[in-house]
Write an enzyme that holds these catalytic residues in place. Structure first.
Site, PDB file in Angstrom:
ATOM      1  CG  ASP A  30      -2.097   0.923   1.109  1.00 35.31           C
ATOM      2  OD1 ASP A  30      -3.230   0.414   1.012  1.00 35.31           O
ATOM      3  OD2 ASP A  30      -1.901   2.153   1.092  1.00 35.31           O
ATOM      4  CB  THR A  85     -13.506   1.638  -7.377  1.00 34.79           C
ATOM      5  OG1 THR A  85     -14.380   0.732  -6.671  1.00 34.79           O
ATOM      6  CG2 THR A  85     -12.399   0.840  -8.019  1.00 34.79           C
ATOM      7  CG  PHE A 147     -19.408 -11.513  -3.570  1.00 37.61           C
ATOM      8  CD1 PHE A 147     -20.037 -10.649  -4.446  1.00 37.61           C
ATOM      9  CD2 PHE A 147     -18.740 -12.625  -4.083  1.00 37.61           C
ATOM     10  CE1 PHE A 147     -20.025 -10.888  -5.810  1.00 37.61           C
ATOM     11  CE2 PHE A 147     -18.719 -12.871  -5.440  1.00 37.61           C
ATOM     12  CZ  PHE A 147     -19.367 -11.999  -6.314  1.00 37.61           C
ATOM     13  CE  LYS A 206     -19.183  -5.960  -4.408  1.00 36.47           C
ATOM     14  NZ  LYS A 206     -17.940  -5.846  -3.736  1.00 36.47           N
ATOM     15  CG  ASN A 210     -22.809  -4.575  -3.535  1.00 41.55           C
ATOM     16  OD1 ASN A 210     -23.062  -5.543  -2.822  1.00 41.55           O
ATOM     17  ND2 ASN A 210     -21.656  -3.952  -3.491  1.00 41.55           N
ATOM     18  CB  ALA A 254     -38.221  -1.072   7.258  1.00 44.12           C
ATOM     19  CB  CYS A 262     -20.082  -1.493  -0.772  1.00 35.96           C
ATOM     20  SG  CYS A 262     -18.384  -1.984  -0.450  1.00 35.96           S
TER      21      CYS A 262
HETATM   22  C1  UDX Z   1     -22.178  -4.835   1.181  1.00 36.02           C
HETATM   23  C2  UDX Z   1     -22.560  -6.212   0.615  1.00 36.02           C
HETATM   24  O1  UDX Z   1     -23.447  -6.876   1.527  1.00 36.02           O
HETATM   25  C3  UDX Z   1     -21.302  -7.037   0.388  1.00 36.02           C
HETATM   26  O2  UDX Z   1     -21.637  -8.290  -0.188  1.00 36.02           O
HETATM   27  C4  UDX Z   1     -20.383  -6.268  -0.547  1.00 36.02           C
HETATM   28  O3  UDX Z   1     -19.184  -6.980  -0.743  1.00 36.02           O
HETATM   29  C5  UDX Z   1     -20.091  -4.892   0.032  1.00 36.02           C
HETATM   30  O4  UDX Z   1     -21.293  -4.196   0.288  1.00 36.02           O
HETATM   31  P1  UDX Z   1     -21.452  -3.932   3.582  1.00 36.02           P
HETATM   32  O5  UDX Z   1     -21.315  -2.582   2.954  1.00 36.02           O
HETATM   33  O6  UDX Z   1     -20.382  -4.410   4.498  1.00 36.02           O
HETATM   34  O7  UDX Z   1     -21.580  -5.062   2.447  1.00 36.02           O
HETATM   35  O8  UDX Z   1     -22.815  -3.904   4.404  1.00 36.02           O
HETATM   36  P2  UDX Z   1     -24.216  -4.651   4.402  1.00 36.02           P
HETATM   37  O9  UDX Z   1     -24.241  -5.640   5.489  1.00 36.02           O
HETATM   38  O10 UDX Z   1     -24.609  -5.085   3.061  1.00 36.02           O
HETATM   39  O11 UDX Z   1     -25.154  -3.439   4.853  1.00 36.02           O
HETATM   40  C6  UDX Z   1     -25.234  -2.266   4.053  1.00 36.02           C
HETATM   41  C7  UDX Z   1     -26.129  -1.246   4.671  1.00 36.02           C
HETATM   42  O12 UDX Z   1     -27.482  -1.663   4.579  1.00 36.02           O
HETATM   43  C8  UDX Z   1     -25.907  -0.944   6.143  1.00 36.02           C
HETATM   44  O13 UDX Z   1     -25.969   0.461   6.350  1.00 36.02           O
HETATM   45  C9  UDX Z   1     -27.032  -1.663   6.833  1.00 36.02           C
HETATM   46  O14 UDX Z   1     -27.368  -1.054   8.049  1.00 36.02           O
HETATM   47  C10 UDX Z   1     -28.136  -1.512   5.812  1.00 36.02           C
HETATM   48  N1  UDX Z   1     -29.192  -2.536   5.911  1.00 36.02           N
HETATM   49  C11 UDX Z   1     -28.889  -3.856   5.780  1.00 36.02           C
HETATM   50  C12 UDX Z   1     -30.518  -2.152   6.116  1.00 36.02           C
HETATM   51  O15 UDX Z   1     -30.819  -0.950   6.232  1.00 36.02           O
HETATM   52  N2  UDX Z   1     -31.484  -3.110   6.191  1.00 36.02           N
HETATM   53  C13 UDX Z   1     -31.199  -4.438   6.054  1.00 36.02           C
HETATM   54  O16 UDX Z   1     -32.133  -5.234   6.128  1.00 36.02           O
HETATM   55  C14 UDX Z   1     -29.863  -4.816   5.840  1.00 36.02           C
END
Ligand code: UDX
Length: 436
Positions: A30, A85, A147, A206, A210, A254, A262
């Site tokens: 890095d 990114t 993921f 990917k 998402n 909700a 992401c």
């Molecule tokens: C996400 C994808 O899940 C993962 O597969 C990808 O590689 C990167 O992006 P992450 O950003 O770590 O992962 O979080 P994630 O668990 O998906 O939650 C994303 C957001 O959604 C959070 O702010 C969470 O609070 C919100 N969320 C999640 C909700 O508001 N309701 C839900 O039911 C689930």
């Protein structure tokens, strides 16, 4: 196998440590010297459960090293690219500066037969362009999207639910796919689905995943908006539709919506790329997904205003949570902090607490007041806003205990994670998201 991992952020640092833990010899690279110093001492530069142990074990075993020098990638069989990114400043498209630079720095150190494995989330078409740049070295580019979920990153890396490898046509591609089976041998031996695709499919898998997750969350949040004008309860609705196995209950939580590094930027970058491809209409719904998501942040703030009788000016609001989700110290595009900042802008005295994210939050929003201790945040508060569902703000939060600390009896459950009946029974005015 010897491998390099270029980029040691959330993705790269976890990937490097995980690869060392399954027996590979890994060099993480890095440009950020401070990050590399910390990682070299076995310190995780961010909070991720299990990472510290993995780093320490890897370093102690001699299989895991970190460096700021691209030249140290030389001699590795596989070079993973795991740089960020982010969303472009002033636009929706992804900023590919770091990916381009990683490849530029790597080129002089590639040997014929090496495999460059892109893991970063990129707009479809990027891999084909990078492959053309790499081709003269005799190395092969593949795309291996990641993921992992923050908070579960170690587990998701070592034991993913699927592996996707986008390869070029021909023998080189097949050989590279076989090499990736060797890299991920424990998961492959376990029977984890291993999908070999072309570049475009791997890149799209990917963003499609998402986009689907974001859509699922915004779908239930749209139902919350309807519930709010009809008196229905969106949590019961989610339970009921979630029993249909075709729908499923997960990601139907909700609340104040999604954030993080992401989902928000990936759906925007996807829209921008689709526009470039002349297919903007195909993912036009993602704009609505984004809009619904952002409206929920406004809604949470409005509930605080309403709960406090029409104005928060001069009122003390305890904000429980700053991270975009529990088990993380990541505050990128955090709905929790967004709500806190908006309340501060409306004249409230906002006291924010979080088990892990305070340092990051303070750096980004120094105008807010931060306390490390939950009860100090609650003391004297006129209203309580729960925005990150850490266990200490849901299960372990006893309404009677909170009553003894706060001045007011107004609680806004931005994650629908509290027992509304218990709070009401304890004399609280409870406001959920899409709940009566
Ligand atoms: C996400 C994808 O899940 C993962 O597969 C990808 O590689 C990167 O992006 P992450 O950003 O770590 O992962 O979080 P994630 O668990 O998906 O939650 C994303 C957001 O959604 C959070 O702010 C969470 O609070 C919100 N969320 C999640 C909700 O508001 N309701 C839900 O039911 C689930």
């Amino acid at each position: 196998m010897r491998m390099s991992v270029i980029g040691c952020g959330y993705l790269g640092a976890v990937h490097a440590a995980a690869m060392a833990s399954i027996g590979h010899e890994v060099i993480g690279i890095d440009v950020d010297g401070r990050k590399i110093d910390a990682l070299s001492k076995g310190e995780a530069p961010f909070f991720e459960p299990g990472l510290k142990d993995l780093l320490r074990d890897g370093i102690a075993s001699g299989r895991l090293r970190f460096s700021t020098e691209s030249a140290d990638a030389e001699g590795s069989t596989v070079h993973f690219i795991g740089v960020g990114t982010p969303q472009q400043a002033g636009g929706y498209a992804a900023d590919l500066t770091y990916v381009d630079k990683a490849v530029t720095d790597l080129l002089p150190h590639l040997r014929p037969g090496d495999v460059v494995a892109g893991k970063s989330t990129v707009p479809v078409g990027t891999a084909a362009q990078l492959a053309a740049r790499i081709a003269p070295t005799g190395a092969t580019l593949i795309w291996n999207p990641e993921f992992l979920r923050e908070g579960w990153a170690v587990q998701d890396t070592i034991d993913p639910d699927r592996l996707v490898v986008g390869v070029p046509d021909g023998e080189d591609g097949q050989r590279a796919a076989q090499l990736m089976r060797d890299v991920f041998y424990p998961a492959v031996a376990k029977g984890t689905p291993f999908l070999v695709t072309d570049y475009a499919t791997a890149e799209l898998v990917k963003v499609a995943a998402n986009a689907f997750l974001a859509t699922k969350i915004s779908f239930i949040n749209a139902m919350a908006e309807i519930a709010e004008v009809t008196g229905a309860d969106v949590t019961q609705l989610a339970d009921a539709i979630g029993h249909d196995v075709r729908i499923g209950r997960r990601f139907l939580g909700a609340g104040i919506g999604f954030g993080g590094g992401c989902l928000p930027k990936d759906i925007r970058a996807f829209s921008a790329r689709a526009e470039e491809l002349g297919k903007g209409e195909s993912v036009a719904f993602l704009r609505e997904v984004d809009a619904i998501n952002l409206r929920r942040r406004e809604r949470a703030v409005q509930l605080v205003v309403d709960g406090l009788g029409g104005s928060v000016h001069g009122k003390r609001v305890a904000v429980l949570g700053a991270a975009f989700k529990p088990h993380s110290d990541d505050i990128r595009d955090s709905p929790a902090l967004d709500a806190a900042v908006r309340l501060h802008g409306l004249g409230a005295a906002v006291i924010v607490t979080d088990p892990q994210a305070i340092e990051n939050a303070r750096r980004a929003h120094p105008q807010l007041t931060y306390v490390t201790d939950r009860d100090s945040a609650l003391r004297g508060a006129d209203a309580v806003l729960v925005v990150t569902e850490w266990d200490e703000y849901r299960r372990e939060l006893d309404p009677a205990h909170v009553s003894a600390l706060t001045d007011g009896r107004v609680v806004i459950d931005g994650r629908n994670c509290l027992d509304s009946a218990a709070w009401r029974a304890a004399g609280w005015h409870y406001y959920g998201m899409g709940r009566p």
